[in-house]
Structures are given as structure tokens and as C-alpha cells.
Write an enzyme that holds these catalytic residues in place. Structure first.
Site, mmCIF file in Angstrom:
data_model
loop_
_atom_site.group_PDB
_atom_site.id
_atom_site.type_symbol
_atom_site.label_atom_id
_atom_site.label_comp_id
_atom_site.label_asym_id
_atom_site.label_seq_id
_atom_site.Cartn_x
_atom_site.Cartn_y
_atom_site.Cartn_z
ATOM 1 C CD GLN A 190 -37.176 -32.770 4.118
ATOM 2 O OE1 GLN A 190 -36.503 -32.005 4.630
ATOM 3 N NE2 GLN A 190 -36.907 -33.922 3.923
ATOM 4 C CG HIS A 211 -35.865 -30.510 9.309
ATOM 5 N ND1 HIS A 211 -34.827 -31.104 9.892
ATOM 6 C CD2 HIS A 211 -36.186 -31.202 7.906
ATOM 7 C CE1 HIS A 211 -34.329 -31.839 9.088
ATOM 8 N NE2 HIS A 211 -35.165 -32.263 8.011
ATOM 9 C CD GLU A 234 -32.442 -26.745 2.916
ATOM 10 O OE1 GLU A 234 -31.534 -27.090 3.486
ATOM 11 O OE2 GLU A 234 -34.000 -26.545 3.233
ATOM 12 C CG HIS A 235 -34.589 -30.555 0.542
ATOM 13 N ND1 HIS A 235 -34.830 -29.515 1.645
ATOM 14 C CD2 HIS A 235 -33.784 -31.317 1.077
ATOM 15 C CE1 HIS A 235 -33.887 -29.667 2.616
ATOM 16 N NE2 HIS A 235 -33.221 -30.836 2.270
ATOM 17 C CG ASP A 274 -32.964 -34.756 5.353
ATOM 18 O OD1 ASP A 274 -32.627 -33.923 4.374
ATOM 19 O OD2 ASP A 274 -34.235 -34.991 5.306
ATOM 20 C CG HIS A 300 1.652 -4.404 -16.788
ATOM 21 N ND1 HIS A 300 1.530 -3.512 -15.769
ATOM 22 C CD2 HIS A 300 0.626 -5.406 -16.221
ATOM 23 C CE1 HIS A 300 1.099 -4.017 -14.736
ATOM 24 N NE2 HIS A 300 0.384 -5.094 -14.913
#
Length: 415
Positions: free
Chosen positions: A250, A253, A315-316, A345, A404
Site C-alpha cells: 500500500q 502507491h 480507507e483500507h 485493489d 396544502h
């Protein structure tokens, strides 16, 4: 990686709680200028920027020909073709399970309510191609749109790799454009002669792409603002080699990737740190991100480890299955040590387009729901209007809305 515990770990967590989304201040003036120019000059500006930044040759058309997409599929290795087939099948199956359905039910006799599901008409899928080409992102963005029933799907990517073009061909994408950055986002949001505007833009990108999505969001819907990769792992007795391999995977990236390991074991903390150093030695990007932002936290208990994770909203998130009931905030969850985050992924099915910067507090990853509208539907019979009109009239009168109330009364006289 830093090894922190006690007060130092708590200070680190507090810092991450406040991290927010990516700082776009530095790039916003350039992005604003690019968007303004593409809106004004259309294809002329789009082509100029694409030639300057996206590697578009003077003789190249902005749109990739369908025969070139087909040729790309034929040109790639059969092993890669099979991998694309398997990944696409899993993603499509998962999206089919996610897709909401129409339904209608009675809230009380004569009052029927429900929902109908309608797809968006058109979407633009942004596929990064900077540091790494990402054909997997094309699969992760196009397939949920297809399952939702979106009729017009436009993919954009700067200097797209053959594998990305091949994936587009396999999915039957007919509109693929060789542009990226803020200029591609502007074209999708406002339209040019070559690229018709879309209803929504999805997919991750660099800071220029993210800033552009932020700026056009009031004119064209977007999924969310995605920043650098975030990965968090919790284990008290896992394999150091598994954990270190995931951390490095990870971290590679992006130099700004955030990778954190939390454990109750000082011994495992030290073992993972040593293994990470060994594995990252030949991976410059991973080494940079792990030294800048990576950390190993020693928690007092597994419960505290999950509390830290919930506060970070990563995120993960990788956790042992028995801790899953305690997890509240995460973009995507990976259970037990035989499930590397790389399955998400590429191949398992759920999207890898996920919220970062703490946005997992309020939403999950990209899904079929991002490509449909859930529209409420109501129907009242004669019996139903007699039952609900008195309360409706009372509520309308309480708000001072006489028209109404009259809308109810006029029907009661015919019911």
C-alpha cells in the site's frame, strides 16, 4: 517506521483525526485557469493541454478509435486477458448483489409507497495513468455503471496503457479519450465538441484532478474527493512477513500514502518494523512514504486498537474477523491475515475507489448506488385519502399553508 505507545500513540491518533482531505491550495490557481480555458475554448484548449501534459501527439485524435481498442485487447498477453476476465466477473457479481430494487408497500390501508430505481444517463470514468497505469480502476468504475444501467459511459485517461485500452475493449466501452488532469474533468463537466458533458464524474486522480472535481461539483455531480492511499492493519499474533508485505504494497502507491500497523505485542511491532525495512529497501516510493507517514502503534488491548481505527476512519482496514462487530468507520474491510488488501485493489469484487481523509466517517466506497437515483413513489386510494386527510389537514394548518390543506379537502369531497 516509528513505533509509538501510550501518550505518543494518542497524540499521533489525534493528529490523524484532524488530517482532513488533501490540501489543494497550491494547485487550485492552475486548475481554475485550465477549467476556465476549456469552458471557453473547448477542444482547442483541451488539445493544447493534452499535448502539453498528457503526451498526446499532434497527429493523435482525442478519442481512441474502437478498432484500436479491439487491437489493444488482442495485443495483450493471454494471462492478462484471463486476469481481466476473472476480475471483471467478480466485480460484476458483487455489483449485481449491491444493486437496489424497485418495491411498493402499504404504510396503511389505501396508502401505497415505494421506490423506483433509475440509472444516471451518462457518466465519466477517470482512470489515472501517471506513476502507474491502472486498468483495474477502469474495471472498478465502468462495471458498476454498467450494472446500474448507465447508457453513456465515457472513459478518460492520459497516455493510456495498452492494458487499460484492452480492459475498455473487453467491457465494451466505446468512448475512450486520451486526456487527463483538470482538462479532462472540465471537458466531462461542461462538454466540448469531442467530449459530450456527463451527469457525473467518478474515479481517483492526482491533486489536479481532485481540485478540478471539487471546482466543478456544483455543475456536475462527482463521487467524492479521493486523496492518497490509507491502509491500517490490526493484529496481535499475525505473520510479520504478511503484515510487512501489505504495508509495503500500500505504501508504494504514493509518497504521501498513510500506512499504520496497530498491535498489542511489542515483539510483533519490532518484527514487523524489521521486515518492512527489509522489504522496502528496493522500493523507493514505499520507503519514502513509510518513513514520512508510517507508524506502528502498540495498544493496551485489541479493543483500544479498534477504537484507534474508528477514530482514524481509514480507507483500507485489515482486522481479525472476531473484531468486525466493533468496526464502525472504514472505506473497505479485509478480514484475517490470508486476505491481503491487494485483493480489493484488483480481484475480489468490491471497488477500490474509496474515501480518504476521514471521509469513511460518512460513506463507503464507490458502488452501484453512485450510478442510480432512488426515486420515491406514492399512491393513495379513496379509502386511503379518507384515512390520512384529517392528519394532513391538521399538519398543513399548523404550518399556515392553507393551499396544502385545501388539496386534501377537495379530494375528501370526492372520496
Amino acid at each position: 517506521m516509528r513505533i509509538l505507545k501510550g501518550a505518543a500513540a494518542e497524540r499521533y491518533i489525534r493528529t490523524l483525526e484532524q488530517r482532513g482531505s488533501t490540501d489543494l491550495t497550491e494547485v487550485e490557481p492552475t486548475v481554475k485557469r485550465v477549467i476556465r480555458r476549456v469552458r471557453k475554448d473547448g477542444d482547442r484548449a483541451l488539445r493544447r493541454y493534452a499535448m502539453k501534459w498528457d503526451g498526446l501527439a499532434k497527429a493523435d485524435a482525442i478519442r481512441v478509435r474502437e478498432e484500436d481498442l479491439a487491437a489493444a485487447w488482442k495485443s495483450i498477453d493471454p494471462e492478462l486477458q484471463n486476469a481481466i476476465r476473472q476480475a471483471a466477473a467478480n466485480i460484476r457479481r458483487y455489483c449485481e448483489w449491491q444493486k437496489p430494487e424497485d418495491w411498493r408497500r402499504e404504510t396503511q390501508e389505501g396508502v401505497c409507497v415505494g421506490q423506483i430505481i433509475r440509472p444516471l444517463h451518462s457518466v465519466g470514468c477517470y482512470v489515472p495513468s501517471g506513476r502507474y497505469p491502472l486498468p483495474s480502476t477502469l474495471l472498478m468504475t465502468v462495471i458498476p455503471a454498467q450494472v446500474a444501467g448507465v447508457k453513456e459511459i465515457r472513459a478518460v485517461s492520459p497516455h493510456p496503457a495498452q492494458a487499460t485500452l484492452a480492459a475498455a475493449a473487453f467491457l465494451g466501452v466505446r468512448e475512450f479519450y486520451r486526456v487527463g488532469g483538470a482538462q479532462a474533468v472540465a471537458a466531462l463537466a461542461y462538454g466540448t465538441k469531442s467530449i459530450p458533458r456527463v451527469d457525473k464524474i467518478v474515479g481517483p486522480g492526482n491533486r489536479y484532478v481532485t481540485a478540478a472535481k471539487k471546482m466543478v461539483a456544483f455543475d456536475c455531480a462527482i463521487d467524492f474527493l479521493a486523496g492518497s492511499t490509507e491502509a491500517l492493519f490490526i493484529s496481535e499474533n499475525g505473520h510479520a512477513s504478511f503484515l510487512a508485505a501489505d504495508l509495503v504494497a500500500q505504501a508504494e502507491h504514493d509518497p504521501d500514502a498513510l500506512c499504520v500497523f496497530i498491535t498489542t505485542s511489542p515483539w510483533l511491532a519490532k518484527s514487523v518494523d524489521e521486515e518492512v525495512q527489509r522489504r522496502a529497501a528496493t522500493n523507493a516510493t514505499a520507503r519514502q512514504s513509510l518513513s514520512r507517514r508510517g507508524a506502528i502503534l502498540v495498544s493496551a488491548s485489541l479493543e483500544q486498537a479498534v477504537e484507534f481505527a474508528n477514530r482514524i476512519a481509514p480507507e483500507h482496514l485489515t482486522v481479525p474477523e472476531e473484531l468486525l462487530p466493533l468496526v464502525e468507520n472504514a472505506g473497505s474491510i479485509f478480514l484475517d491475515e490470508l486476505t491481503p488488501q491487494t485483493t480489493g485493489d484488483y480481484i475480489s469484487g468490491p471497488s477500490h475507489v474509496l474515501p480518504t481523509g476521514g471521509m469513511a466517517w460518512v460513506r463507503g466506497g464507490l458502488s452501484v448506488l453512485d450510478f442510480v437515483r432512488v426515486i420515491a413513489c406514492q399512491q393513495v386510494s379513496r379509502e386511503g385519502i379518507r384515512r390520512i386527510a384529517p392528519s394532513g389537514i391538521t399538519l398543513a394548518n399548523a404550518e399556515g399553508l392553507k393551499g396544502h390543506a385545501e388539496a386534501f379537502r377537495v379530494r375528501c369531497s370526492h372520496a
